[in-house]
Design an enzyme around this catalytic site. Sequence first.
Site, mmCIF file in Angstrom:
data_model
loop_
_atom_site.group_PDB
_atom_site.id
_atom_site.type_symbol
_atom_site.label_atom_id
_atom_site.label_comp_id
_atom_site.label_asym_id
_atom_site.label_seq_id
_atom_site.Cartn_x
_atom_site.Cartn_y
_atom_site.Cartn_z
ATOM 1 N N GLY A 299 3.780 6.454 -0.313
ATOM 2 C CA GLY A 299 4.418 6.005 -1.551
ATOM 3 C C GLY A 299 4.692 4.523 -1.432
ATOM 4 N N SER B 278 0.845 -1.194 0.000
ATOM 5 C CA SER B 278 0.000 0.000 0.000
ATOM 6 C C SER B 278 0.878 1.240 0.000
ATOM 7 C CB SER B 278 -0.903 0.020 1.239
ATOM 8 O OG SER B 278 -1.571 1.265 1.328
ATOM 9 N N HIS B 279 0.308 2.363 -0.460
ATOM 10 C CA HIS B 279 1.000 3.647 -0.354
ATOM 11 C C HIS B 279 1.158 4.057 1.106
ATOM 12 C CE1 HIS B 279 0.510 3.963 -4.613
ATOM 13 N NE2 HIS B 279 0.992 5.190 -4.646
ATOM 14 N N SER B 280 0.333 3.482 1.972
ATOM 15 C CA SER B 280 0.314 3.889 3.371
ATOM 16 C C SER B 280 0.801 2.757 4.267
ATOM 17 C CB SER B 280 -1.123 4.289 3.747
ATOM 18 O OG SER B 280 -1.336 4.100 5.125
ATOM 19 N N ASP C 282 -2.474 -1.661 -3.712
ATOM 20 C CA ASP C 282 -3.514 -0.642 -3.874
ATOM 21 C C ASP C 282 -3.280 0.113 -5.187
ATOM 22 O OD1 ASP C 282 -1.483 1.027 -2.979
ATOM 23 O OD2 ASP C 282 -2.529 1.766 -1.218
#
Lengths: 236, 212
Positions: free
Chosen positions: A48, A14-16, A72
């Site tokens: 990112g 995930s970006h998070s 994601d």
Amino acid sequence: MASERGRVGLVFVSHSTKIAEGLVDLARQMAPSVALVAAGGTDDGGIGTSFEKVSEGIVLAGSGSGVVVLCDLGSAILTADTALDFLDDVLRDRVEVVDAPLVEGGVAAAVAAETGGDLGAVVAAAHSAGPGHPSAGEAAVVDAAVVEPVAGTFSRTVTLVNKDGLHARPAAEFVKLASTFDARVSVNGKDAKSLLGIMSLGLSKGKSAELVSTDPAGERAVNALADLIETGFGEA
Amino acid sequence: MALDTAWVTAWINRSTEVISENRVALITLDRDIGDGDHGENMDRGFQAVSTKLDTLSPDATPGDALKLVATTLISTVGGAAGPLYGTAYLKAAAAVGSAPELDGAAIVALLTAARDGIVLRGKAESGDKTMVDAWTPAVEAAEIAQQAGSSEVEILAAAADAAEAGAVATEPLVARKGRASYLGERAIGHRDPGAQSSALLLRAAADTAAGE
């Protein structure tokens, strides 16, 4: 089904950082024996994706018979695909990057891995989350449907007794038990081995579940699953 | 200058300067139609590349230098540009092999492989409002220049000119890939930040080759 090399592992990209870690916590409830690895955020914890985190995650999750990587948004998939290019050939052949809804697909994949599904089965479970969410309308229609018994069919109807019905944990327990039988069983029309299918039924306390198998050997499976529902999954 | 490892190093260092100078401009373009991190990510990536270049061995080939850029960008950029540019430089490095100096044909091969790497990774086509819209015109212009017998410097200048025109030409497009694709027609009128950074990198290649 069950592989000699151990359960398929999962990497959540995930970006998070928080989303990836939260999803590990969520999936862990239903899949305590599966290698679940969070690969969220950049190297310094920002928003990112990190090539290193994804590459290391695949190796960490890769001690079993395969690895399924769920991602994601856009660059997460690009980073995962790039990480695959840099893996050694032996590991790469056992890794699949899946384009499926991260949370729903991740949980379904984790349960499939927990029940000993091979790489193909875990990928299929992730894809069963489809492009969107099961609608409430669909669940209501299926709930009201009456399945006419046909010759050779074994069925049993039971009532949900536990407070929250077939919510996530009991649904996972139910799917795990269903997966131990070869026979196909349906619950109000949904495949008993599909976590998302079962959860989409919205079976809460007091609702009835009709378990049906047209399989000649299905009686044992139907009875075991019906008994599990009647015990209330150990909940009040 | 001769298009050897010293040129690749000069090109990369110029890229780092130009990306740094355009950091805010790229952030602004990306904020309009994306998530606003392109300038930040590219700046971080190229700063890391310039630091890493100091560790390059004295007998490194242009291909070795390009490969170092690839792996560093992939590890440090943190957004879609990391895998996309990383794959571009990686394929470019493979295309030039171990040649110590690049001629016109090698430059065309380098640019073509870089473009093909971006297409392979991002699966975008011309007209999708992505960096491909800068790279494909650049490759075509370089091919035409090379076939016409132009010098290496002229080939790179033709590629840079075409990439800049290609970046400008993304403005009226609706995005079909990346974060901007969620915006539909609202992306119209905005230049694609990836096409813009691609044009900057190709201009840096042409300028350093020309000794500017």
